[in-house]
Design an enzyme around this catalytic site. Structure first.
Site, mmCIF file in Angstrom:
data_model
loop_
_atom_site.group_PDB
_atom_site.id
_atom_site.type_symbol
_atom_site.label_atom_id
_atom_site.label_comp_id
_atom_site.label_asym_id
_atom_site.label_seq_id
_atom_site.Cartn_x
_atom_site.Cartn_y
_atom_site.Cartn_z
ATOM 1 N N TRP A 11 2.288 8.312 3.710
ATOM 2 C CA TRP A 11 1.545 7.710 2.603
ATOM 3 C C TRP A 11 2.375 7.876 1.342
ATOM 4 O O TRP A 11 2.872 8.966 1.065
ATOM 5 C CB TRP A 11 0.169 8.368 2.398
ATOM 6 N N ASP A 64 -12.188 12.035 -2.985
ATOM 7 C CA ASP A 64 -11.918 13.094 -2.013
ATOM 8 C C ASP A 64 -12.912 14.244 -2.080
ATOM 9 O O ASP A 64 -12.530 15.412 -2.078
ATOM 10 C CB ASP A 64 -10.468 13.582 -2.149
ATOM 11 N N LYS A 101 -3.644 2.062 0.893
ATOM 12 C CA LYS A 101 -4.485 2.503 -0.218
ATOM 13 C C LYS A 101 -4.752 1.341 -1.156
ATOM 14 O O LYS A 101 -3.945 0.413 -1.243
ATOM 15 C CB LYS A 101 -3.795 3.651 -0.956
ATOM 16 N N GLU A 139 -0.494 4.991 6.233
ATOM 17 C CA GLU A 139 -1.781 4.970 5.525
ATOM 18 C C GLU A 139 -1.733 3.982 4.355
ATOM 19 O O GLU A 139 -0.809 4.012 3.543
ATOM 20 C CB GLU A 139 -2.073 6.390 5.010
ATOM 21 N N ASP A 149 -9.373 14.732 5.237
ATOM 22 C CA ASP A 149 -8.524 14.660 4.041
ATOM 23 C C ASP A 149 -9.401 14.647 2.787
ATOM 24 O O ASP A 149 -9.911 13.605 2.402
ATOM 25 C CB ASP A 149 -7.641 13.398 4.093
ATOM 26 N N HIS A 195 -10.057 4.665 0.701
ATOM 27 C CA HIS A 195 -9.007 3.773 0.216
ATOM 28 C C HIS A 195 -9.354 2.288 0.265
ATOM 29 O O HIS A 195 -8.484 1.448 0.428
ATOM 30 C CB HIS A 195 -7.719 4.013 1.011
ATOM 31 N N HIS A 231 -8.306 9.120 8.193
ATOM 32 C CA HIS A 231 -8.506 10.236 7.272
ATOM 33 C C HIS A 231 -9.965 10.172 6.895
ATOM 34 O O HIS A 231 -10.398 9.230 6.229
ATOM 35 C CB HIS A 231 -7.652 10.073 6.006
ATOM 36 N N ASP A 280 -11.862 6.941 -4.922
ATOM 37 C CA ASP A 280 -11.215 7.814 -3.931
ATOM 38 C C ASP A 280 -11.214 9.262 -4.425
ATOM 39 O O ASP A 280 -10.185 9.838 -4.704
ATOM 40 C CB ASP A 280 -9.770 7.312 -3.725
ATOM 41 N N ASP A 332 -7.910 5.596 5.606
ATOM 42 C CA ASP A 332 -8.601 6.667 4.881
ATOM 43 C C ASP A 332 -9.827 5.997 4.265
ATOM 44 O O ASP A 332 -9.699 4.992 3.558
ATOM 45 C CB ASP A 332 -7.641 7.210 3.809
HETATM 46 C C1 RNT Z 1 -3.998 9.960 -0.941
HETATM 47 C C2 RNT Z 1 -4.022 9.939 0.545
HETATM 48 C C3 RNT Z 1 -3.203 11.007 1.213
HETATM 49 C C4 RNT Z 1 -3.350 12.370 0.562
HETATM 50 C C5 RNT Z 1 -2.745 13.504 1.333
HETATM 51 C C6 RNT Z 1 -2.621 14.734 0.514
HETATM 52 O O1 RNT Z 1 -4.879 9.114 -1.512
HETATM 53 O O2 RNT Z 1 -5.322 9.975 1.002
HETATM 54 O O3 RNT Z 1 -3.528 11.045 2.569
HETATM 55 O O4 RNT Z 1 -4.689 12.676 0.319
HETATM 56 O O5 RNT Z 1 -1.568 13.112 1.885
HETATM 57 ZN ZN ZN Z 2 -5.631 10.175 3.079
#
Ligand code: RNT
Ligand code: ZN
Length: 414
Positions: free
Chosen positions: A181, A292, A224, A222, A322, A258, A282, A290, A255
């Site tokens: 990523w 997290d 985004k 990945e 994640d 994303h 993820h 996003d 993810d």
């Molecule tokens: C970032 C991505 C990625 C990170 C990690 C730390 O938006 O989700 O996967 O969160 O690699």
């Molecule tokens: Zn991620």
């Protein structure tokens, strides 16, 4: 007298679901747990601020500061998470006992030997991620950088990480999933959207062209939609990443933080399974963006796990967590997130999926709705409690005491 579990088992049997089989299956699902929840994505390079358009907020005491602390915290978390799992390590978690930090393009397996020791002793596998952020050369792009020297630096980093991934796989005996990523993008309106993507494509081709054993290393890519300070353009967008992964026969990674807020990864899982042997996830929790947040047993987590189970794709979908919350106890953050994914998987395994599909195919939508709603109030909590018991892990209502104790005895002293 009938036990609570036995009565739950009977309720499920009445709708054609075998709870023992569900528990057995769940015990064999390994989730890749991200190590970076333990230290707010800092790593061991003393790199300074977290960059790349991602952010941790909060300053709850007790973050791990050293490999030893992080590993101890991981052990504590794993002791409260049922089943056996994998660890997911980032390249910025290399370990330098002599204090001499190797730059990202000079990382070697030796810098990760303590992680291999950790994993081997516990009989678990390691997944890996090149770190294309929190580095002075990442400021204006990594694999898309128009400066050829900088781009070459990051290509070397990618190749170094493939070598480390091979080492993990060989040493642990478990294939290593290596996820790429990059944050590369622009805060404001670009003058060129194609150039960076062409360079990204070429950089990835060079990394994958280093030659590696595809049975040992599964490379995932990945996508985004945007990052903080990178709101207008992301080179590795959904279309770019998916097209790249499919044409190069690597594994696309989604993810669920994303995408645009009304898009759902649960719907994308079966779409991608039509065309890909393997896909990767993820699992996170986006709150408005996003962000997290720690994964919870919420609708979308349940829906994603339902798709994996009813597509019969438990061996085709690589599940990783994640997220990073620095505002609460970090061990609890790991445990809540992992247990939430497992609860969602259990819920999916306890559905009469065949019968529900048959109702859909027969156009019997009234009964489908009735049955789907009725399933929601079945005694899944009792099956979850039995699952924890069979895994030898403290159940709900018990495990948090151990976290509090650990906070008092270990975390508070940091
Ligand atoms: C970032 C991505 C990625 C990170 C990690 C730390 O938006 O989700 O996967 O969160 O690699
Ligand atoms: Zn991620």
């Amino acid at each position: 007298m009938q036990s609570i579990y036995d009565s739950a088992k009977e309720r499920y049997r009445a709708i054609g679901v075998d709870t023992d089989a569900a528990i057995e299956k769940l015990l064999n699902i390994h989730i890749s747990m991200h190590v970076w929840q333990g230290d707010d994505v800092k790593g061991f390079e003393n790199a300074g601020a977290l960059t790349g358009g991602i952010q941790t907020t909060g300053n709850y005491p007790g973050a791990a500061r050293t490999p030893e602390e992080l590993m101890a915290d991981l052990d504590k978390a794993f002791s409260l998470i049922p089943g056996k799992h994998k660890i997911n390590v980032h390249a910025c978690y290399g370990i330098f006992p002599d204090g001499k930090i190797a730059d990202r393009d000079a990382l070697t397996p030796a810098h990760f030997a303590p992680w291999v020791d950790y994993a081997k002793k516990r009989g678990i596998g390691i997944d890996f991620n090149p770190t294309f952020f929190s580095h002075p050369l990442a400021e204006h792009g990594t694999l898309t950088n128009p400066n050829e020297e900088i781009r070459a630096f990051w290509i070397r980093h990618g190749i170094a990480c493939i070598r480390i991934s091979e080492y993990f796989a060989k040493e642990t005996g478990f294939p290593c999933v290596m996820n790429i990523w990059i944050p590369d993008g622009m805060k404001d309106i670009p003058a060129d959207r194609l150039g960076p993507r062409m360079r990204y494509m070429d950089s990835l081709d060079q990394i994958l062209g280093c030659g590696y054993d595809k049975k040992l290393v599964y490379v995932t890519l990945e996508s985004k939609v945007f990052g903080i300070g990178l709101e207008s353009y992301t080179a590795g967008s959904g279309e770019f990443a998916l097209s790249y992964a499919m044409t190069r026969k690597i594994v696309p990674l989604m993810d669920n933080g994303h995408y645009h807020p009304t898009e759902v990864v649960s719907d994308k899982i079966p779409a991608l399974l039509c065309f890909n042997d393997k896909i990767a996830l993820h699992v996170t929790r986006p709150v408005r963006w996003d962000s997290d947040h720690v994964v919870r047993y919420d609708d979308e987590t349940q829906e994603m796990m339902k798709e994996i189970v009813r597509c019969d794709a438990l061996d085709r979908v690589v599940i990783a967590t994640d997220y990073f919350d620095a505002s609460i106890n970090r061990i609890a953050a790991w445990v809540v997130g992992m247990r939430s994914v497992q609860k969602a998987l259990l819920g999916a395994l306890l559905l009469p999926n065949k019968e529900l599909k048959a109702l859909q195919d027969a156009g019997n939508f009234t009964e489908l709705m009735v049955r789907q709603e009725e399933c929601k109030l079945l005694p899944m909590g009792d099956v979850w409690a039995e699952f924890c018991k069979r895994a030898g892990t403290p159940g709900d209502g018990v495990w948090f005491e151990e976290v509090k104790q650990y906070e008092k005895e270990v975390l508070a002293k940091r």
